[in-house]
Design a protein around this motif. Sequence first.
Motif, PDB file in Angstrom:
ATOM      1  N   SER A  32      29.445 -34.522 -23.761  1.00  0.00           N
ATOM      2  CA  SER A  32      28.787 -34.816 -25.040  1.00  0.00           C
ATOM      3  C   SER A  32      28.879 -33.666 -26.033  1.00  0.00           C
ATOM      4  O   SER A  32      28.768 -33.878 -27.242  1.00  0.00           O
ATOM      5  N   TYR A  33      29.055 -32.448 -25.526  1.00  0.00           N
ATOM      6  CA  TYR A  33      29.016 -31.286 -26.411  1.00  0.00           C
ATOM      7  C   TYR A  33      30.257 -30.423 -26.226  1.00  0.00           C
ATOM      8  O   TYR A  33      30.821 -30.341 -25.132  1.00  0.00           O
ATOM      9  N   GLY A  34      30.641 -29.775 -27.312  1.00  0.00           N
ATOM     10  CA  GLY A  34      31.788 -28.884 -27.265  1.00  0.00           C
ATOM     11  C   GLY A  34      32.229 -28.502 -28.665  1.00  0.00           C
ATOM     12  O   GLY A  34      31.528 -28.757 -29.652  1.00  0.00           O
ATOM     13  N   ALA A  35      33.399 -27.885 -28.745  1.00  0.00           N
ATOM     14  CA  ALA A  35      33.938 -27.457 -30.038  1.00  0.00           C
ATOM     15  C   ALA A  35      35.454 -27.549 -29.990  1.00  0.00           C
ATOM     16  O   ALA A  35      36.065 -27.476 -28.917  1.00  0.00           O
ATOM     17  N   TRP A  36      36.064 -27.726 -31.165  1.00  0.00           N
ATOM     18  CA  TRP A  36      37.516 -27.748 -31.247  1.00  0.00           C
ATOM     19  C   TRP A  36      37.938 -27.268 -32.629  1.00  0.00           C
ATOM     20  O   TRP A  36      37.138 -27.225 -33.561  1.00  0.00           O
ATOM     21  N   VAL A  91      36.978 -26.598 -26.449  1.00  0.00           N
ATOM     22  CA  VAL A  91      36.046 -26.081 -25.443  1.00  0.00           C
ATOM     23  C   VAL A  91      35.007 -27.160 -25.185  1.00  0.00           C
ATOM     24  O   VAL A  91      34.298 -27.577 -26.109  1.00  0.00           O
ATOM     25  N   MET A  92      34.921 -27.632 -23.949  1.00  0.00           N
ATOM     26  CA  MET A  92      33.964 -28.671 -23.572  1.00  0.00           C
ATOM     27  C   MET A  92      32.868 -28.068 -22.706  1.00  0.00           C
ATOM     28  O   MET A  92      33.146 -27.220 -21.846  1.00  0.00           O
ATOM     29  N   MET A  93      31.629 -28.500 -22.936  1.00  0.00           N
ATOM     30  CA  MET A  93      30.525 -28.061 -22.089  1.00  0.00           C
ATOM     31  C   MET A  93      30.579 -28.881 -20.797  1.00  0.00           C
ATOM     32  O   MET A  93      30.038 -29.985 -20.706  1.00  0.00           O
ATOM     33  N   THR A  94      31.261 -28.342 -19.802  1.00  0.00           N
ATOM     34  CA  THR A  94      31.558 -29.096 -18.577  1.00  0.00           C
ATOM     35  C   THR A  94      30.473 -28.983 -17.516  1.00  0.00           C
ATOM     36  O   THR A  94      30.542 -29.661 -16.489  1.00  0.00           O
ATOM     37  N   SER A  95      29.472 -28.140 -17.730  1.00  0.00           N
ATOM     38  CA  SER A  95      28.394 -27.981 -16.758  1.00  0.00           C
ATOM     39  C   SER A  95      27.054 -28.188 -17.452  1.00  0.00           C
ATOM     40  O   SER A  95      26.652 -27.381 -18.307  1.00  0.00           O
ATOM     41  N   ASN A  96      26.388 -29.295 -17.140  1.00  0.00           N
ATOM     42  CA  ASN A  96      25.053 -29.611 -17.666  1.00  0.00           C
ATOM     43  C   ASN A  96      25.004 -29.680 -19.196  1.00  0.00           C
ATOM     44  O   ASN A  96      23.947 -29.454 -19.797  1.00  0.00           O
ATOM     45  N   PRO A 120      27.779 -24.867 -27.479  1.00  0.00           N
ATOM     46  CA  PRO A 120      29.012 -25.420 -28.043  1.00  0.00           C
ATOM     47  C   PRO A 120      29.529 -24.740 -29.305  1.00  0.00           C
ATOM     48  O   PRO A 120      30.600 -25.104 -29.795  1.00  0.00           O
ATOM     49  N   ASN A 121      28.805 -23.764 -29.846  1.00  0.00           N
ATOM     50  CA  ASN A 121      29.179 -23.219 -31.160  1.00  0.00           C
ATOM     51  C   ASN A 121      30.160 -22.054 -31.023  1.00  0.00           C
ATOM     52  O   ASN A 121      29.798 -20.888 -31.167  1.00  0.00           O
TER      53      ASN A 121
END
Length: 313
Positions: free
Chosen positions: A106-110, A127-132, A173-174
């Motif tokens: 659900s969260y990340g940045a590109w 960059v994806m928030m892959t843990s929690n 994510p920032n």
Amino acid sequence: MNEIKQLIDKLNSTTQEHQILTASATRQLEIMKTEMKALEKFDTMQVIKGRQTIEVLRTDLDSCKKEVKALTQLPQLPQGTCPRSRLVSVTGPVFYTEGEYPGLYSYGAWGCDPKPEKGKENWYWLVMMTSNNRYSNYIRFYSSLNSLIRGVSAPGNVYIHTSNPTTNTIQGPNNVLYGGALYYNCYNRDAVCHFNLTTKHVTTLELHQGTRYNSKANFCHLEECYPYTDLDLATDESGVWVVFTTSLDFGNMILSKVEGGEPPALGKTWQTSVYKQAVTNTFMACGVLYATRYVNQELEEIFYSFNTVTGKE
């Protein structure tokens, strides 16, 4: 004789009436004379006052002309650091895509590197928030925007560490990529991490005392806060910036310039009057900080700007 006497009496009576009328007329004339003098004095005063008002207006007009002339001779302050002045509009999204992993993260940045290394001018990163939905330990690269949209990753992943999370991995994510280095909030610290993609080396930048972190000063709107958005990294044509807040600033946003190098250094800092948790996102353009707020699920508005050149909000 009687007729003469009657005539004399009538004459005396008429004379008395005329005397009464004369006295009355005299009194009325005196009153009129007094009123005429008062009117004459009033008119004179009004003329004098009118002339005085005209003189005041003439003086004010001359003063305004001098001020306008002085203002036109002042140098115009730049609206930020770009010759084309400040941002005037933002278009809608260029494209929509579910990405390479639809529904998983659900969260990340590109984005792309504003100052890319040679040969990587067309690369995009993710960059994806892959843990929690909080942490990550790698950055994923795509050879073009089209590859990012299609979800075809090449050259692939570059890992900061094999564990996630751990010391100096990504929290929140920032994140931004600038000059071949990833800038992000270090795991479990009130600091900015700088990951050199060539050397694979991480250096850190300590922020001000009392900096809020670990999801205590997030971007928010009325119904939701975005977790682990305490630090917001942003780029423009001049480099990297960080937005955060401290307990000493009562939650208001602080903007600092991040000076490049290994380790990076904290440059000039500006305080703002905007409460950070009333903001949903920030970005930089030409040395001007812009902040957005929530309107609905599909729309946000830019409601605030801070010019680092003039120091004005």
